[in-house]
Design an enzyme around this catalytic site. Structure first.
Site, PDB file in Angstrom:
ATOM      1  N   GLU A 104       0.830  -1.202   0.000  1.00  0.00           N
ATOM      2  CA  GLU A 104       0.000   0.000   0.000  1.00  0.00           C
ATOM      3  C   GLU A 104       0.864   1.252   0.000  1.00  0.00           C
ATOM      4  OE1 GLU A 104      -2.485   1.523  -0.626  1.00  0.00           O
ATOM      5  OE2 GLU A 104      -4.314   0.880   0.380  1.00  0.00           O
ATOM      6  N   ASP A 105       0.294   2.333  -0.487  1.00  0.00           N
ATOM      7  CA  ASP A 105       0.994   3.618  -0.412  1.00  0.00           C
ATOM      8  C   ASP A 105       0.890   4.213   0.986  1.00  0.00           C
ATOM      9  OD1 ASP A 105      -1.760   4.003  -0.671  1.00  0.00           O
ATOM     10  OD2 ASP A 105      -1.610   5.560  -2.193  1.00  0.00           O
ATOM     11  N   ASP A 108      -4.397   5.136   6.367  1.00  0.00           N
ATOM     12  CA  ASP A 108      -4.924   6.344   7.002  1.00  0.00           C
ATOM     13  C   ASP A 108      -5.985   5.911   8.027  1.00  0.00           C
ATOM     14  OD1 ASP A 108      -5.579   9.003   7.473  1.00  0.00           O
ATOM     15  OD2 ASP A 108      -6.794   9.204   5.671  1.00  0.00           O
ATOM     16  N   PHE A 157      -2.313  15.679   4.707  1.00  0.00           N
ATOM     17  CA  PHE A 157      -2.544  15.101   3.390  1.00  0.00           C
ATOM     18  C   PHE A 157      -1.276  15.209   2.550  1.00  0.00           C
ATOM     19  CE2 PHE A 157      -4.125  14.509  -0.866  1.00  0.00           C
ATOM     20  CZ  PHE A 157      -4.999  13.448  -0.670  1.00  0.00           C
ATOM     21  N   ARG A 170       1.204  12.362  -8.758  1.00  0.00           N
ATOM     22  CA  ARG A 170       1.746  11.024  -8.515  1.00  0.00           C
ATOM     23  C   ARG A 170       3.208  10.934  -8.954  1.00  0.00           C
ATOM     24  NH1 ARG A 170      -2.623   7.597  -7.331  1.00  0.00           N
ATOM     25  NH2 ARG A 170      -4.559   8.016  -8.439  1.00  0.00           N
TER      26      ARG A 170
HETATM   27  P1  IMP Z   1      -7.731   4.544   4.377  1.00  0.00           P
HETATM   28  O1  IMP Z   1      -8.812   3.604   3.904  1.00  0.00           O
HETATM   29  O2  IMP Z   1      -8.341   5.760   5.040  1.00  0.00           O
HETATM   30  O3  IMP Z   1      -6.710   3.886   5.252  1.00  0.00           O
HETATM   31  O4  IMP Z   1      -7.004   5.154   3.145  1.00  0.00           O
HETATM   32  C1  IMP Z   1      -6.728   4.409   2.088  1.00  0.00           C
HETATM   33  C2  IMP Z   1      -6.384   5.173   0.844  1.00  0.00           C
HETATM   34  O5  IMP Z   1      -6.694   6.566   0.910  1.00  0.00           O
HETATM   35  C3  IMP Z   1      -4.906   5.120   0.596  1.00  0.00           C
HETATM   36  O6  IMP Z   1      -4.544   3.923  -0.015  1.00  0.00           O
HETATM   37  C4  IMP Z   1      -4.709   6.306  -0.307  1.00  0.00           C
HETATM   38  O7  IMP Z   1      -4.978   5.935  -1.640  1.00  0.00           O
HETATM   39  C5  IMP Z   1      -5.741   7.296   0.184  1.00  0.00           C
HETATM   40  N1  IMP Z   1      -5.100   8.286   1.082  1.00  0.00           N
HETATM   41  C6  IMP Z   1      -5.138   8.336   2.421  1.00  0.00           C
HETATM   42  N2  IMP Z   1      -4.424   9.378   2.896  1.00  0.00           N
HETATM   43  C7  IMP Z   1      -3.905   9.982   1.807  1.00  0.00           C
HETATM   44  C8  IMP Z   1      -3.033  11.113   1.626  1.00  0.00           C
HETATM   45  O8  IMP Z   1      -2.568  11.787   2.565  1.00  0.00           O
HETATM   46  N3  IMP Z   1      -2.707  11.422   0.342  1.00  0.00           N
HETATM   47  C9  IMP Z   1      -3.173  10.724  -0.738  1.00  0.00           C
HETATM   48  N4  IMP Z   1      -3.973   9.658  -0.612  1.00  0.00           N
HETATM   49  C10 IMP Z   1      -4.336   9.295   0.637  1.00  0.00           C
HETATM   50 MG    MG Z   2      -4.043   3.496  -1.972  1.00  0.00          MG
END
Ligand code: IMP
Ligand code: MG
Length: 180
Positions: A104-105, A108, A157, A170
């Site tokens: 994963e990138d 969050d 962010f 990106r």
């Molecule tokens: P989560 O489900 O909230 O854990 O977030 C999952 C996805 O939200 C990540 O895989 C990212 O693609 C996107 N995401 C969350 N935080 C960021 C950020 O700070 N920048 C860009 N994408 C984010």
């Molecule tokens: Mg992602």
């Protein structure tokens, strides 16, 4: 296109420069290869955000690797999570009895990875691990602890090195903080 994505670069501050990113990716690769010995590893790149990280990481891990891609959409152009995970592209192979690492990138809220782990566990991999480049532990809505974490960052962010804002940025070689 999100209007914010057209704003000027003065709203971006470098958080992790390119050389630190690359050094950490090498370390992660070495650590993963040590942990798995010479066993083959199936890396699952979670699209789109982890495509650049995955490309660098699989080369840093080295040895026997299969790379698969999983299309997931959890954000819809803004900087807030929707909590809705949609599979836009499934794997092209079975993962049964394989050593799988989901790449994963960023984690969050944890909602996306939580969903993916449940979805992949029922396919009976031999092992299932998570490697995330970035972790924002302050913002969790469900418990999620990755096996491999590149950097733990504050709840801001970020864009670059695969991560986008409204599909842009990106291609930045570093991680930058976006301030609206
Ligand atoms: P989560 O489900 O909230 O854990 O977030 C999952 C996805 O939200 C990540 O895989 C990212 O693609 C996107 N995401 C969350 N935080 C960021 C950020 O700070 N920048 C860009 N994408 C984010
Ligand atoms: Mg992602």
């Amino acid at each position: 296109m999100n209007a914010a994505a057209n704003k000027d670069s003065s709203q971006f501050r470098v958080l992790i420069p390119e050389d630190r990113l690359q050094a950490r990716v090498s370390e992660l690769g070495e650590q993963i290869r040590r942990d798995f010995g010479d066993r083959p590893i199936t890396c699952i790149c979670v699209l789109k955000g982890s495509f650049i990280f995955t490309a660098d990481l699989v080369r840093a891990v080295g040895g026997a690797i299969e790379t698969e891609f999983l299309g997931v959409s959890s954000y819809h152009g803004g900087t807030q999570t929707s909590g809705v995970v949609q599979i836009t592209k499934d794997l092209t192979t079975t993962i049964e009895d394989k050593d799988v690492i989901v790449i994963e990138d960023i984690i969050d809220t944890g909602l996306t990875m939580h969903y993916l782990m449940e979805m992949l566990a029922v396919r009976k991999p031999r092992s299932l691990s998570v490697c995330t480049l970035l972790d924002k532990p302050a913002n969790r809505e469900v418990e999620m602890v990755a096996d491999y974490v590149g950097f733990s960052i504050p709840d801001e962010f970020v864009v670059g090195y695969g991560l986008d804002l409204g599909e842009r940025y990106r291609n930045l070689p570093h991680i930058a903080v976006y301030t609206p």
